[in-house]
Design a protein around this motif. Structure first.
Motif, PDB file in Angstrom:
ATOM      1  N   UNK A 140       0.864  -1.234  -0.083  1.00  0.00           N
ATOM      2  CA  UNK A 140       0.041  -0.101  -0.091  1.00  0.00           C
ATOM      3  C   UNK A 140       0.828   1.318   0.025  1.00  0.00           C
ATOM      4  N   UNK A 141       0.424   2.347  -0.602  1.00  0.00           N
ATOM      5  CA  UNK A 141       0.893   3.624  -0.424  1.00  0.00           C
ATOM      6  C   UNK A 141      -0.143   4.661  -0.125  1.00  0.00           C
ATOM      7  N   UNK A 142       0.476   5.630   0.265  1.00  0.00           N
ATOM      8  CA  UNK A 142      -0.496   6.905   0.492  1.00  0.00           C
ATOM      9  C   UNK A 142       0.083   8.079  -0.489  1.00  0.00           C
ATOM     10  N   UNK A 143      -0.730   8.349  -1.417  1.00  0.00           N
ATOM     11  CA  UNK A 143      -0.524   9.116  -2.501  1.00  0.00           C
ATOM     12  C   UNK A 143      -1.065  10.534  -1.930  1.00  0.00           C
ATOM     13  N   UNK A 144      -0.368  11.626  -1.697  1.00  0.00           N
ATOM     14  CA  UNK A 144      -0.738  12.731  -0.835  1.00  0.00           C
ATOM     15  C   UNK A 144      -0.267  13.952  -1.535  1.00  0.00           C
ATOM     16  N   UNK A 145      -0.969  14.956  -1.497  1.00  0.00           N
ATOM     17  CA  UNK A 145      -0.733  16.266  -2.005  1.00  0.00           C
ATOM     18  C   UNK A 145      -1.852  17.003  -2.767  1.00  0.00           C
ATOM     19  N   UNK A 146      -1.891  18.016  -3.148  1.00  0.00           N
ATOM     20  CA  UNK A 146      -2.819  18.731  -4.023  1.00  0.00           C
ATOM     21  C   UNK A 146      -2.954  18.204  -5.419  1.00  0.00           C
ATOM     22  N   UNK A 147      -1.661  17.678  -6.071  1.00  0.00           N
ATOM     23  CA  UNK A 147      -1.759  17.210  -7.276  1.00  0.00           C
ATOM     24  C   UNK A 147      -2.114  15.330  -7.412  1.00  0.00           C
ATOM     25  N   UNK A 148      -2.425  14.970  -6.152  1.00  0.00           N
ATOM     26  CA  UNK A 148      -2.522  13.590  -6.067  1.00  0.00           C
ATOM     27  C   UNK A 148      -3.632  13.064  -6.999  1.00  0.00           C
ATOM     28  N   UNK A 149      -4.770  13.683  -7.078  1.00  0.00           N
ATOM     29  CA  UNK A 149      -5.833  13.529  -7.897  1.00  0.00           C
ATOM     30  C   UNK A 149      -5.368  13.446  -9.339  1.00  0.00           C
ATOM     31  N   UNK A 150      -4.496  14.295  -9.827  1.00  0.00           N
ATOM     32  CA  UNK A 150      -4.043  14.484 -11.262  1.00  0.00           C
ATOM     33  C   UNK A 150      -3.127  13.122 -11.543  1.00  0.00           C
ATOM     34  N   UNK A 151      -2.343  12.984 -10.566  1.00  0.00           N
ATOM     35  CA  UNK A 151      -1.691  11.665 -10.960  1.00  0.00           C
ATOM     36  C   UNK A 151      -2.335  10.342 -11.016  1.00  0.00           C
ATOM     37  N   UNK A 152      -3.329  10.316  -9.884  1.00  0.00           N
ATOM     38  CA  UNK A 152      -4.058   9.092  -9.873  1.00  0.00           C
ATOM     39  C   UNK A 152      -5.106   8.846 -11.126  1.00  0.00           C
ATOM     40  N   UNK A 153      -5.545  10.071 -11.538  1.00  0.00           N
ATOM     41  CA  UNK A 153      -6.372   9.994 -12.886  1.00  0.00           C
ATOM     42  C   UNK A 153      -5.602   9.380 -14.189  1.00  0.00           C
ATOM     43  N   UNK A 154      -4.336   9.705 -14.348  1.00  0.00           N
ATOM     44  CA  UNK A 154      -3.705   8.873 -15.413  1.00  0.00           C
ATOM     45  C   UNK A 154      -3.718   7.302 -15.096  1.00  0.00           C
ATOM     46  N   UNK A 155      -4.000   6.876 -13.843  1.00  0.00           N
ATOM     47  CA  UNK A 155      -3.857   5.326 -13.709  1.00  0.00           C
ATOM     48  C   UNK A 155      -5.038   4.532 -13.427  1.00  0.00           C
ATOM     49  N   UNK A 156      -6.373   5.280 -13.433  1.00  0.00           N
ATOM     50  CA  UNK A 156      -7.574   4.712 -13.358  1.00  0.00           C
ATOM     51  C   UNK A 156      -8.779   5.121 -13.990  1.00  0.00           C
TER      52      UNK A 156
END
Lengths: 97, 1004, 245
Positions: free
Chosen positions: B759-775
Motif C-alpha cells: 500500500x501507498x499513500x499518495x498525498x498532496x494537491x496534485x495527487x488526484x491528477x497523478x491518479x487520474x492517469x492510472x485509473x
C-alpha cells in the motif's frame, strides 16, 4: 522446554503458544457493579487445583482450552473450545440484542 | 630443558600396551608450554603430555597462588585451567594436545614456576573466609579503589580481543530414548533399548566409550577391557543407536529437553524418555596440603596409566576409604610403581582377597589410619612425603606420626553421584549418615537413572541397573515386555563417612578452586551462616570451575556437624544449568534474525532512503536524495540533514504531491453475514449503519479501558469490512478478534491480510491528477469524496503480460491533511504499483517521503499515533477521543472499563502546544520523553511529558503534543518543559489541529 | 558460510521477474537463473546451471512464489473442491495430491490451501473461482460460506528438495520433520528460523520435497536462512526444471 499438546497440531514446544488467561465467565456487562468488573479484570485466582486456560497456537492462529494442574504444572487435557460446557463462558449474548 | 632428551623420555618412557588406550603411538605431537617445547603422542591431552614430560605444575590457585597440578584427570576440577593463544580457561586434561598449540599458565604474576604472588600463600591467616566482603566494605567507596588491584591478583585467563569469529550453529534432534553417559550402565541401557526397537541417542563426554571400563579395575571382573570391547562393538554396529562422543549434555530442561554440545554445534535434543547414567565423582580426603602436585584421586592415577600409559610416580601412598584403593595399589605395582603403603581409614577391608593380594606383594596396609599432612619440597614442587597417623575418632588423629616418602598420593574417600542434571530435573539427593550412601528421589517419570549415579557399584549390578532403567523407559514408550523389572542391589560400600582431618595449621582444602579450608566452612557457620546456601554465598564454596563436584560433600558434612544436623537435612546447594562452562559462541552462533520487507523495499534502497526499523520491518525514514544528498547506507546523516530532508519532503507534500509506502500497516479482512455485528462488538464506534463505500475511524480499547490500537474501517459490501491496524499492533488485534469470535461464534471470517497487501499513500494537491492517469474510477470530489473507499483497477502497462490492470482498494483518508489516496494492492503487484506512480507522477514532480516526514505531517494535523502519543494508561478521554466512542451500544471491547475510567475525575490530558522557532537553534527544542512540570518553582511536580515534537515549516513554530496536568490543559495555558541540560522552556497550549483547522485541504 | 548473495546478481543489472507486474518477494535472489512463464503471468526460475539436478537431489532451494496457489475457508469449501475434482484430505494437517499434480492442504476443519501443479505450472488452479481475493466480488463466485483467502499474496512459497531435507529442517525447526515422524502428506504449521510457516511433505517425481509457505514479507529472509542451512550438504538454489525435468 515444556511440551504443549495442541488439539489441532499435536505436541509442540510451548514457545509456539501464547497464554490467554483463565477461562472465566464475563460478569454482567450492564448490571455488574464496578468492583465486580475490576475484580474480573485485575485479579486471578492464586490457589491450587486444576486451572482451565485459554492457549493460542501462534503459527496456526488457533485458540484452544488446556486444563493444567497449578501445583505440578502438568497439562492434563487440551481440547477445542467447542467442547467447553455452556456455562463456562457467559458470553452475554443477550446483551448484544 | 634439553628438547631432544625430553622427546625421548616423554615418548619412549610410556608404559607398554595395553596401557595407553587413547594413544596412537605411531604419531607424535609437539606444542609449547610456558616457553618450553612439549612432545606428546597422538591421543594425549595437553595435561597428559605435560605429565609425560614430568611437568606436574599446571596452574596457580585463585586466592593464595598455590601450586596446583592434576587432581581428577577427567576435566572435572579447576586445577587444570590453562591459557591458549586464542582461548582462556581451557581444561588441560580434556583438551587434545595438538601440534603448534601455545599453552601457558593462568593466574600467575611472572611465570608459573616463579609466581611473584606465591607469597600470598603465607598470608592465609590474614585472609579468612569472607575476607573480601568483610575487609573492603568500609569506608564507602573503598572497594572501587581495591577492586582493580584485587582483580589483577585474582585474574583468570586473558581474552584474545583480536579473535576471529567462528561458525557455530544449532540443530534439533529427536529420539525415543537418550542415554547420557556411556559407561557400563549407559552402554547396557542403550543396547537393551535399541534391541527392543527404540531409537537411541548415546551421549558421552569423553572421546571414547566405556566410562569406568576404560580406566577402573573391578573386584568382580578381571578383564574390563574385553567387556568394553564387546559392549561398544555391539553399540557401534547397532542401527538404532546414534553415538555422540566428546559431547556434553549440559542441562536438563522440562520434558527432557537436553542441550548437547559437540564440536561447534549445540544440539537441542528432545527425548521421549531419558536415562542418566552419568556416573559419580571420586571424592578427596581433606588433610593438610592435599593440594600439592602429586596428590591425586585414585581414579586419576588409573586414567594416567590406562589412558595415557604414563607411570604416575616412583613411590606411591594410597589413602583410601574403600576397596578401590587396593585395586589402585595393585595396578600401580603392576606398572612398576613402588607402593609404600595403603593407608585405610576403615578398620578392615571389605574384600579379604584384595587385602591378601596387596599384602602378598609386601605392601604394608595401615588400618584406621589416614594421611594427616602431605609434605612438599619448595614452592611448586611435588609432594615428597606424607605424615600418616592413627584415627582416634572421626576427624581426629593420634599424636604419634609416621613419615612415609612418596612422590604420589592417591586418594579414595568415596564417590558422589553426578547428581547435577538430576537436581535440575527436580530430583532430591538424600544421604544416609549411617551407611554413607546416597539416593536420588522425586525424579520425573520420563527420567531414569542407572549405575553409580544410582549408588550401584558392583559391575554386574551396574549393567543390570542399566538394563532395568531401559526396561522402565521402554515400558513407558509402550515397547516393553510384561516381565517384572529386575531387582538391582549393590553390596559394595564405597563411601567412608568422615574423610576430613582438620589440621591446626590449615591448608586442608575442602574446595581447591576457591582455596577454602575446613575451618573456613566451620567459621562461616559460626558467623551465623548455617544454611548451606548461605555458606556457599558467604564463603564462595562450590562457585569455582569445578562447581562443587568435590567440595559439596565435605561442605555438607562440615556444616551438618557444626549445626548438629544430618547431611540430608543440610543438603547440597542448588545445581543449575549449565553443567559445565558454556562458550558464548554456542549461544551466539547462527542467530536467526528475521526481517520483513515490503514489496517496494528495494525501490527505497535504490532511491537512497535512510531506513529505520518498525517492528521487524525496515521503513524509509526520509530520502536524503530529496535535498540532493547522497548518503551511504553505512554512514549517518547529520541531525541537520534529517531536519532539512523532512522539511523539504513535508513542503513538497503540502505544495505538490508525494508518495509514501504504507505496506507495513496492518490489515484485517472481515467477511460474512455477521461482519458488521462483529465490528460493532470490537471497536468503540458504531459500525452497524456504516454505509458501503465509506470509511470510519476504528478505535480499540483494552479490558482496562486503555486505547491500544486504531485504524480505518472500510466497508466494501454489507458483509465485507477491511480494517487497518497499526504496524506493530496488528498481530495482537487479530489475536484478540479470533479470541472473541471463538467465544461468540458469529458467522464471520477473520483473516490477517497484512502481508497480502502492499500500500501507498499518495498525498498532496496534485495527487488526484497523478491518479487520474492510472485509473478509470471517478475521482471527482463528488464521485469519490473525502472518507470514501472504492474498489477498482490501477492500469499499468505490462511488458509482455496480458495483465495490465492491478486490482486495488482505494480510500480517501486525512492522516497527513492533504488531498490524498491510500492505494492497497495485492503485494505481488506492489513494486509495479510504485513504479507506475513514480512514472505517472514525474510530470507533477512527485517525490517519495518517509515515515519521519509523515509523523510531522500528521502532527500538524493533530492526529495521534497509538503507542507514540499513548501509553499504558491512556483512556479515550485523555486523548480527546470521546467522539469516537458510541454511547448507544450495549457492548464493545473494554466498554465497562472505559465507562469506569472516564467517570473518574481526569488528571491529565494530551494537548497540542507551540513554542517559538528560535528554540531550535538554541538547542532547546523539547524531545519526546522530556517532562512537563506543574510550574517553574523549585518544588514543582511532574504533571506529564512530551510525546511528539517537531519544527513545523507549515506553521512556522515548534509544535508538539504532550500530556499535561488537567489544570494546564485549556488552550492558552502555559506550562514549563524541562529540556536537555535541565533548562525550562514555557510552552503554550493550542487547539488542535495546528494546520488547516477548516480541513479544507484534505476534503478538496 | 553464507553463500554470497551478490554472486546471484545478474551481470546487466536487469531482473527478468520485472518483465511481469506480478513478482515473487525474493525474485532478486534467483536473478541469474533462466526464467520460465507460469499461469497468471508470473515468472519462475527454470534453471541456474547444469548442476541444478545434482543440487536438487542433495538439498535444493526453489522459489515457487510465482506459481499459482489459492485458499478457501468455511463450511462451503468442500463443495468447491468437489466441483473442481480436487481431493479432500481426511483431517487437518494432511495434504493430498490431485490428478494434475496440484496439492490440497487441509489446515483446519474448514480451511484448505491449494498449491499449483509444478508440471502444468498452475494451469488447473487458474480455473478455480474467486481467485482474486482482493475483489469483494469474489464472494459471489464461491459457494456460500466459502471465503477465498489471500495465499498468493500473504505467503511466499519456497521448496526444499533432496535427500537432506530433514537434516536441513533440523537446523531450522524444533518439530520432528524426519520422514518417519513426518510422512508423505504431513503438514506442520510451526515456527522455523524464528518465523511462522507451513511445511508440507510432498514428493515430486520421486524426489522428496518439503514446501514451505511463509509470511510473504519474510520470504527473502527465509531464502537466505535456507541457502545458509543447505551449504553443509552441498545444496543450493535450483530451478523448476531440476524437479520436473
Amino acid at each position: 522446554m515444556k511440551i504443549m499438546p495442541c488439539p489441532l497440531n499435536g505436541p509442540r514446544n510451548i514457545s509456539e503458544f501464547t497464554f490467554g488467561g483463565e477461562v472465566t465467565p464475563l460478569p454482567d456487562v450492564a448490571s455488574a457493579p464496578d468492583s465486580e468488573w475490576a475484580e474480573h479484570t485485575f485479579y486471578s485466582y492464586n490457589g491450587t487445583g486444576v486451572a482451565r486456560e485459554w492457549w493460542y497456537h501462534v503459527p496456526s492462529g488457533y485458540w484452544f482450552v488446556a486444563e493444567r494442574h497449578r501445583v505440578t504444572d502438568e497439562i492434563l487435557r487440551t481440547y477445542d473450545p467447542s467442547e467447553l460446557p455452556a456455562d463456562a463462558l457467559n458470553n452475554q449474548q443477550e446483551a448484544f440484542q | 630443558m634439553n628438547v631432544a632428551a625430553s622427546v625421548s623420555s616423554s615418548v619412549d618412557a610410556r608404559l607398554p600396551a595395553p596401557m595407553g588406550l587413547l594413544l596412537d603411538r605411531s604419531k607424535t605431537v609437539q606444542f609449547e608450554f610456558e616457553g618450553q617445547t612439549i612432545q606428546g603422542i597422538q591421543g594425549d591431552s595437553i595435561g597428559s603430555a605435560l605429565l609425560a614430560n614430568d611437568q606436574w605444575l599446571w596452574s596457580r590457585s585463585f586466592k593464595y597462588h598455590r601450586a596446583r597440578g592434576p587432581l581428577t584427570l577427567s576435566g572435572h576440577d579447576g586445577n587444570t585451567l590453562v591459557q591458549l593463544a586464542d582461548e582462556a580457561n581451557v581444561l588441560a586434561d580434556r583438551t587434545a594436545a595438538d601440534n603448534g598449540l601455545v599453552v601457558s599458565g593462568q593466574n600467575v604474576n611472572g611465570s608459573l614456576a616463579k609466581d611473584k604472588d606465591a607469597f600470598l600463600n603465607h598470608f592465609g591467616r590474614f585472609m579468612p573466609v569472607g575476607f573480601y566482603y568483610r575487609a573492603f566494605y568500609k569506608p564507602k567507596g573503598i572497594w572501587d579503589w581495591w577492586e582493580k588491584h584485587i582483580r589483577a591478583k585474582a585474574g583468570l585467563g586473558v581474552v584474545d580481543l583480536k579473535g576471529q569469529p567462528e561458525y557455530y550453529d544449532k540443530a534439533y534432534l529427536f529420539h525415543d530414548i537418550v542415554v547420557v553417559g556411556a559407561g557400563p550402565a549407559g552402554l547396557t541401557a542403550a543396547l537393551t533399548a535399541a534391541d527392543a526397537g527404540a531409537q537411541v541417542l548415546l551421549v558421552e563426554e569423553n572421546p571414547i566409550l566405556g566410562g569406568s571400563l576404560t580406566y577402573a579395575d573391578f573386584p568382580d571382573h578381571a578383564d574390563p577391557e574385553s567387556l568394553r570391547q564387546q559392549l561398544i562393538g555391539r553399540v557401534e554396529a547397532h542401527a538404532n543407536i546414534r553415538v555422540m562422543t566428546s559431547a556434553i549434555c549440559n542441562a536438563w530442561f522440562t520434558d527432557n529437553w537436553l542441550p548437547v554440545l559437540q564440536g561447534k554445534r549445540m544440539y537441542k535434543v528432545r527425548a521421549k524418555e531419558c536415562i542418566m547414567a552419568t556416573g559419580s565423582y571420586e571424592q578427596h580426603v581433606v588433610f593438610r596440603n592435599n593440594d600439592l602436585p602429586g596428590v591425586v584421586m585414585s581414579s586419576a592415577a588409573m586414567r594416567l596409566m590406562k589412558h595415557y600409559a604414563i607411570k604416575p610416580g616412583q613411590e606411591a601412598v594410597v589413602v583410601t576409604g574403600n576397596d578401590d584403593g587396593y585395586l589402585t595399589a595393585l595396578q600401580l605395582h603392576r606398572q612398576g610403581v613402588l607402593v609404600q603403603a595403603v593407608v585405610d581409614m576403615r578398620a578392615a577391608a571389605d574384600s579379604q582377597k584384595l587385602l591378601f593380594d596387596v599384602e602378598e606383594l609386601g605392601i604394608p596396609v595401615l588400618f584406621e589410619s589416614t594421611v594427616y599432612e602431605a609434605v612438599g619440597g619448595g614452592d611448586g614442587d611435588r609432594v615428597t612425603a606424607v605424615d600418616v597417623r592413627r584415627i582416634r575418632e572421626p576427624g581426629k588423629v593420634a599424636d604419634s606420626s609416621k613419615m612415609i616418602r612418596c612422590d604420589l598420593v592417591c586418594m579414595s574417600a568415596g564417590y558422589m553421584p553426578a547428581y547435577q542434571l538430576l537436581c535440575q530435573a527436580g530430583g532430591q539427593l538424600s544421604y544416609d549418615d549411617n551407611k554413607a550412601e546416597f539416593s536420588l528421589r522425586n525424579l520425573p517419570e520420563i527420567l531414569h537413572i542407572a549405575g553409580s549415579v544410582n549408588s550401584i557399584h558392583t559391575l554386574d549390578a551396574v549393567m543390570a541397573d542399566g538394563q532395568r532403567a531401559a526396561f522402565q523407559a521402554l515400558s513407558a514408550l509402550g515397547m516393553g515386555s510384561d516381565q517384572p523389572l529386575p531387582e538391582v542391589a549393590c553390596t559394595r560400600r564405597m563411601n567412608y563417612s568422615w574423610p576430613i582431618f582438620p589440621h591446626p595449621k590449615g591448608k586442608d582444602f575442602v574446595d581447591f578452586d576457591e582455596d577454602l579450608q575446613s575451618k573456613d566452612i566451620v567459621n562461616a557457620t559460626r558467623l551465623g551462616y548455617r544454611d548451606v546456601q548461605l555458606v556457599k554465598r558467604f564463603s564462595t564454596v562450590g562457585m569455582g570451575p569445578s562447581q562443587g563436584r568435590h567440595s559439596a560433600l565435605p561442605t555438607a558434612r562440615l556444616v551438618s556437624k557444626a549445626t548438629d544436623r544430618t547431611v540430608t537435612e543440610t543438603g547440597v546447594t542448588t545445581a543449575r544449568p549449565p553443567l559445565v562452562a558454556e562458550k558464548l559462541s554456542y549461544l551466539a552462533g547462527r542467530m536467526f534474525d528475521p526481517y520483513r520487507e515490503t514489496a517496494m523495499h528495494h525501490r527505497h534502497k535504490a532511491l537512497g532512503a535512510k531506513m529505520i526499523p518498525a517492528g521487524t520491518w525496515q521503513r524509509p525514514a526520509y530520502y536524503p536524495a530529496n535535498i540532493g544528498l547522497s548518503i551511504d547506507q553505512n554512514s549517518q546523516p547529520t541531525r541537520q540533514n534529517r531536519d532539512d530532508c523532512i522539511e523539504a519532503e513535508a513542503r513538497h507534500v503540502r505544495s505538490r504531491v508525494g508518495v509514501i509506502d504504507v505496506s507495513t500497516l496492518g490489515g484485517i479482512e472481515l467477511r460474512g453475514p455477521d461482519a458488521a455485528e462483529f465490528m460493532n462488538r470490537i471497536y468503540t464506534f458504531g459500525f452497524l449503519k456504516q454505509p458501503v463505500g465509506k470509511t470510519r475511524y476504528a478505535v480499540l480499547t483494552s479490558d482496562q479501558g486503555v486505547v491500544i490500537d486504531d485504524g480505518v474501517a472500510c466497508r466494501f459490501r454489507d458483509d465485507h469490512f477491511y480494517v487497518t491496524a497499526t504496524t506493530t499492533g496488528v498481530s495482537s488485534v487479530y489475536q484478540l478478534m479470533t479470541f472473541w469470535n471463538t467465544r461468540w461464534r458469529l458467522n464471520v471470517d477473520i483473516t490477517n491480510v497484512t502481508a497480502a497487501f502492499a500500500a501507498v499513500n499518495l498525498a498532496g494537491p496534485d495527487s488526484r491528477k497523478v491518479l487520474e492517469t492510472l485509473t478509470d474510477l471517478d475521482l471527482s470530489a463528488e464521485g469519490f469524496p473525502y472518507l470514501a473507499c472504492r474498489e477498482g483497477k490501477i492500469k499499468v502497462p505490462g511488458s509482455f503480460s496480458d495483465t495490465t490492470d492491478i486490482p486495488a482498494r482505494l480510500m480517501r483518508v486525512g492522516f497527513v491533511g492533504e488531498l490524498g489516496y491510500e492505494i492497497h494492492v495485492p503485494s505481488r503487484y506492489g513494486e509495479a504499483l510504485w513504479d507506475a506512480l513514480m512514472s505517472a507522477g514525474a510530470a507533477f514532480d512527485i517525490k517519495p517521503f518517509g515515515v519521519e516526514t509523515q509523523r510531522l505531517l500528521r502532527l500538524e494535523k493533530g492526529h495521534i499515533i497509538v503507542s507514540q502519543d499513548t501509553d499504558g494508561m491512556s483512556h479515550p478521554g485523555e486523548l480527546g477521543l470521546e467522539w469516537a466512542i458510541s454511547k448507544n451500544k450495549p457492548y464493545f471491547n473494554g466498554k465497562r472499563a472505559v465507562d469506569i475510567v472516564m467517570k473518574r475525575p481526569q488528571t491529565r490530558k494530551l494537548v497540542g502546544f507551540t513554542l517559538p522557532a528560535e528554540l531550535v537553534k538554541q538547542g532547546k527544542k523539547p524531545e519526546e520523553g522530556h517532562i512537563v512540570l506543574s510550574d517553574s518553582s523549585a518544588t514543582s511536580a511532574i504533571t506529564g511529558h512530551i510525546t511528539s515534537c517537531e519544527y513545523s515549516p507549515a506553521v512556522g513554530t515548534i509544535i508538539g503534543m504532550a500530556y499535561v496536568g488537567i489544570q494546564q490543559s485549556e488552550p492558552g495555558a502555559q506550562f514549563p518543559i524541562r529540556v536537555e541540560g535541565g533548562q525550562l522552556v514555557n510552552a503554550t497550549v493550542v487547539e488542535l489541529p495546528f494546520y488547516d483547522p477548516e480541513q479544507a485541504r484534505q476534503e478538496m | 558460510m553464507t553463500q554470497s548473495t551478490e554472486s546471484l546478481q545478474p551481470d546487466n543489472g536487469q531482473f527478468w521477474a520485472e518483465a511481469a507486474l506480478s513478482r515473487s518477494a525474493c525474485y532478486r535472489r534467483t536473478a541469474v537463473a533462466q526464467p520460465m512463464l507460469a499461469a497468471g503471468g508470473q515468472q519462475l526460475p527454470e534453471r541456474f546451471d547444469p548442476q541444478d539436478v545434482e543440487r536438487a537431489k542433495k538439498a535444493g532451494v526453489l522459489d515457487l512464489s510465482g506459481l499459482l496457489r489459492a485458499g478457501y475457508r468455511g463450511a462451503g469449501t468442500p463443495e468447491l473442491l468437489g466441483n473442481a475434482g480436487l481431493p479432500i484430505p481426511a483431517r487437518p494437517n494432511l495434504a493430498a495430491a490431485g490428478a494434475d499434480g496440484d496439492w490440497v492442504l487441509r489446515l483446519s476443519n474448514t480451511e484448505y490451501w491449494l498449491l499449483g501443479s509444478l508440471t502444468n505450472r498452475g494451469e488447473t488452479l487458474a480455473k478455480l473461482p474467486g481467485l482474486d481475493a482482493c475483489d469483494s466480488g469474489c464472494l459471489d463466485a464461491t459457494p456460500d460460506a466459502c471465503y477465498p483467502l489471500f495465499c498468493m499474496d500473504s505467503h511466499g512459497w519456497l521448496m526444499l528438495t533432496g535427500e537432506h531435507v530433514s537434516d536441513v529442517m533440523a537446523k531450522l525447526c524444533g518439530v520432528d520433520l524426519r520422514e518417519e515422524a513426518f510422512p508423505l502428506g504431513s503438514i506442520a504449521q510451526t515456527s522455523l528460523a524464528r518465523i511462522n510457516g507451513i511445511i508440507v511433505h510432498q514428493e515430486i517425481n520421486g524426489l522428496t520435497a518439503y514446501s514451505i509457505l511463509c509470511d510473504n514479507a519474510s520470504t527473502d529472509y527465509l531464502w537466505t536462512a535456507l541457502i545458509d542451512a543447505v551449504q553443509e550438504f552441498d545444496g543450493g538454489p535450483v530451478g523448476l526444471a531440476s524437479v520436473v525435468g
